[in-house]
Motif scaffolding. Structure first.
Motif, short mmCIF file in Angstrom:
data_model
loop_
_atom_site.label_atom_id
_atom_site.label_comp_id
_atom_site.label_asym_id
_atom_site.label_seq_id
_atom_site.Cartn_x
_atom_site.Cartn_y
_atom_site.Cartn_z
N ARG A 1 -2.99 48.82 31.07
CA ARG A 1 -2.33 49.99 30.50
C ARG A 1 -1.23 49.62 29.49
O ARG A 1 -0.66 50.50 28.86
CB ARG A 1 -1.72 50.86 31.61
CG ARG A 1 -2.76 51.46 32.53
CD ARG A 1 -2.16 52.42 33.53
NE ARG A 1 -1.22 51.74 34.44
CZ ARG A 1 0.08 51.93 34.42
NH1 ARG A 1 0.62 52.75 33.55
NH2 ARG A 1 0.85 51.30 35.27
N PHE A 2 -0.94 48.33 29.38
CA PHE A 2 0.10 47.90 28.44
C PHE A 2 -0.30 46.54 27.87
O PHE A 2 -0.76 45.67 28.61
CB PHE A 2 1.46 47.79 29.15
CG PHE A 2 2.63 47.85 28.21
CD1 PHE A 2 3.16 49.05 27.80
CD2 PHE A 2 3.21 46.68 27.71
CE1 PHE A 2 4.24 49.11 26.93
CE2 PHE A 2 4.28 46.72 26.85
CZ PHE A 2 4.80 47.95 26.45
N ARG A 3 -0.12 46.39 26.56
CA ARG A 3 -0.52 45.15 25.90
C ARG A 3 0.41 44.01 26.27
O ARG A 3 1.64 44.14 26.23
CB ARG A 3 -0.50 45.35 24.38
CG ARG A 3 -1.57 46.29 23.85
CD ARG A 3 -1.48 46.38 22.33
NE ARG A 3 -1.71 45.09 21.72
CZ ARG A 3 -2.89 44.66 21.29
NH1 ARG A 3 -3.97 45.43 21.43
NH2 ARG A 3 -3.02 43.46 20.73
N GLU A 4 -0.21 42.89 26.62
CA GLU A 4 0.59 41.73 27.03
C GLU A 4 1.41 41.18 25.87
O GLU A 4 2.58 40.81 26.05
CB GLU A 4 -0.34 40.64 27.58
CG GLU A 4 0.40 39.44 28.14
CD GLU A 4 -0.55 38.44 28.78
OE1 GLU A 4 -0.06 37.55 29.51
OE2 GLU A 4 -1.77 38.55 28.56
N ASP A 5 0.82 41.13 24.64
CA ASP A 5 1.57 40.59 23.51
C ASP A 5 2.76 41.47 23.16
O ASP A 5 3.84 40.97 22.80
CB ASP A 5 0.65 40.43 22.29
CG ASP A 5 -0.22 41.66 22.03
OD1 ASP A 5 -0.04 42.66 22.74
OD2 ASP A 5 -1.08 41.60 21.13
N LEU A 6 2.63 42.78 23.31
CA LEU A 6 3.75 43.68 23.05
C LEU A 6 4.85 43.50 24.10
O LEU A 6 6.04 43.54 23.77
CB LEU A 6 3.28 45.13 23.03
CG LEU A 6 4.36 46.20 22.82
CD1 LEU A 6 5.09 45.97 21.50
CD2 LEU A 6 3.76 47.60 22.87
N PHE A 7 4.45 43.30 25.34
CA PHE A 7 5.43 43.08 26.41
C PHE A 7 6.29 41.86 26.12
O PHE A 7 7.53 41.91 26.20
CB PHE A 7 4.72 42.91 27.75
CG PHE A 7 5.60 42.38 28.84
CD1 PHE A 7 6.73 43.07 29.25
CD2 PHE A 7 5.32 41.15 29.44
CE1 PHE A 7 7.55 42.57 30.26
CE2 PHE A 7 6.13 40.64 30.44
CZ PHE A 7 7.25 41.35 30.85
N TYR A 8 5.66 40.73 25.74
CA TYR A 8 6.43 39.53 25.46
C TYR A 8 7.29 39.69 24.21
O TYR A 8 8.37 39.10 24.11
CB TYR A 8 5.50 38.33 25.33
CG TYR A 8 4.88 37.91 26.64
CD1 TYR A 8 5.67 37.59 27.73
CD2 TYR A 8 3.49 37.86 26.80
CE1 TYR A 8 5.11 37.22 28.94
CE2 TYR A 8 2.92 37.49 28.01
CZ TYR A 8 3.74 37.17 29.07
OH TYR A 8 3.18 36.81 30.27
#
Length: 413
Positions: free
Chosen positions: A164-171
């Motif tokens: 539900r959430f992009r890993e690259d955006l989280f980092y």
């Protein structure tokens, strides 16, 4: 600047280490252009930290825009953030600037970042990486120089695992993390906050301020405050208006604290460390509970049959395992799903091997209807609380409005 002066300037109350540490990180990161992700439960006061970061940065004279991502419909979120061209969609009667264009050289605060649709997350990642974006309905690339501060009350790493959430955006957002502690982890600050709110409401409503006796203070600090500071403020305002007596005792305070706050279904479910996804409704939570019950019963059945097959002396088995078999029959009504039913030939084989165990063939499949189980749980909760829907809804972990709808839908008396 001294931390105490910052607390006074932004109205922050509390002396716990975690709170002071969060303020210190915000002040240190403010002069940079690094992205910041503020995490913490709803109602903990996360919205103060973007303001601290903005005011102590070189962007303090430019725009500061706060956007609640969860309050904007999915169909219009791209237009709100990045703008749109005239005619891009129905109702786009003119060109419109988005928040990223308006906040150029300033700071934009994205609250509830976990609610962003995946398509919008891709656009946001590009802005963070290159400072470029395109309006909806346009092919022209625009540039912006915006400092992004985001906040969330959900477990983002868990949202990444569930897709539900992009890993690259989280980092990219989590360059500098700030964790806002829950109120139950700031017990020494609870009474300070209560006094501040009581004084504020006394001035607002022109009445004497509330005071707590020793018993009420202990009860106030012992309560878990699932709604955090927002809940404490609301309860303080309720007591200020309703109670004529200005000295509040523990008995009076108890009437304003929701009962059974630790028995809510979502709280019980969160204790399961095997959690692989989050749930959007009470029906999904009920599914998970029923699946767990089924798994436990299936494991118990396998254990009993393995013991029956391995032990050649049926009489000895019946003596040693009588309590286990009796418990199996008592819990049979909890088995809502049969994962792998035994064929008739398997049952006959088991009877041949253990001729003295006659009650094995008494296993009966019961209704697997989720509606029946839901009606049963609602009826039990209403009976437990003498028909009080508010308390029954809290016990079930659903809203009172949802409970009322289900009572009407199932025609529960």
């Amino acid at each position: 600047m001294d931390v105490q002066k910052i607390k006074l300037r932004f109205g922050i109350i509390g002396n716990t280490y975690d709170l002071t540490r969060a303020i210190d990180i915000a002040v240190q990161v403010a002069p940079t252009d690094l992205s910041v992700l503020i995490s913490g439960e709803s109602g903990t006061g996360k919205e103060v930290f973007p303001q601290i970061i903005h005011q102590f940065s070189a962007r303090k004279h430019a725009s500061y825009i706060a956007v609640n991502c969860g309050a904007i419909p999915e169909g219009t979120i791209d237009s709100e953030l990045f703008g749109h061209e005239k005619g891009a969609f129905t109702g786009a009667l003119s060109d419109r600037k988005g928040y990223f264009e308006v906040a150029n050289n300033g700071t934009i605060f994205l609250d509830e970042i976990g609610e962003l649709p995946l398509s919008t997350q891709v656009r946001l990642l590009r802005v963070l990486e290159t400072g470029e974006f395109m309006k909806v309905g346009s092919s022209k690339v625009l540039k912006t120089n915006v400092r992004v501060v985001a906040a969330t009350n959900i477990n983002i790493p868990q949202a990444v695992k569930s897709g539900r959430f992009r890993e690259d955006l989280f980092y990219r957002l989590n360059t500098v993390p700030i964790v806002m502690p829950a109120l139950r982890d700031r017990r020494e600050d609870v009474y300070l906050l209560f006094r501040k709110f009581a004084q504020d409401f006394a001035e607002k409503y022109r009445m004497p301020a509330l005071r707590l006796n020793e018993g009420a203070q202990q009860l106030l600090q012992a309560y878990r405050w699932p709604g955090n500071i927002r809940q404490l403020k609301n309860i303080t305002e309720q007591i200020s208006i309703i109670e004529k007596e200005r000295l509040i005792t523990a008995d009076i305070l108890q009437n304003y604290l929701p009962a059974n706050d630790e028995q809510r279904l979502p709280a019980i479910y969160k204790k399961d460390k095997r959690e692989e996804k989050s749930f959007s409704s009470e029906r999904e939570i009920l599914y998970q509970v029923l699946f767990d019950m089924k798994k436990d019963m299936t494991d118990l059945k396998k254990l009993v049959f393995e013991l029956m097959q391995k032990d050649g002396d049926a009489n000895d088995l019946q003596q040693k395992k009588a309590m286990l078999i009796r418990k199996l029959h008592e819990d049979q009504e909890m088995d809502v799903m049969q994962h792998q039913p035994f064929s008739s030939s398997q049952v006959k084989t088991s009877h041949a091997d253990v001729p003295h165990i006659q009650d094995t063939e008494e296993f009966v499949e019961e209704s697997l209807s989720l509606v029946d189980k839901e009606m049963e749980l609602i009826s039990k909760a209403l009976a437990k609380h003498n028909g009080k829907r508010k308390h029954a809804a809290q016990d079930l972990g659903i809203s009172e409005r949802t409970l009322y709808r289900k009572i009407k839908e199932y025609d529960i008396n």
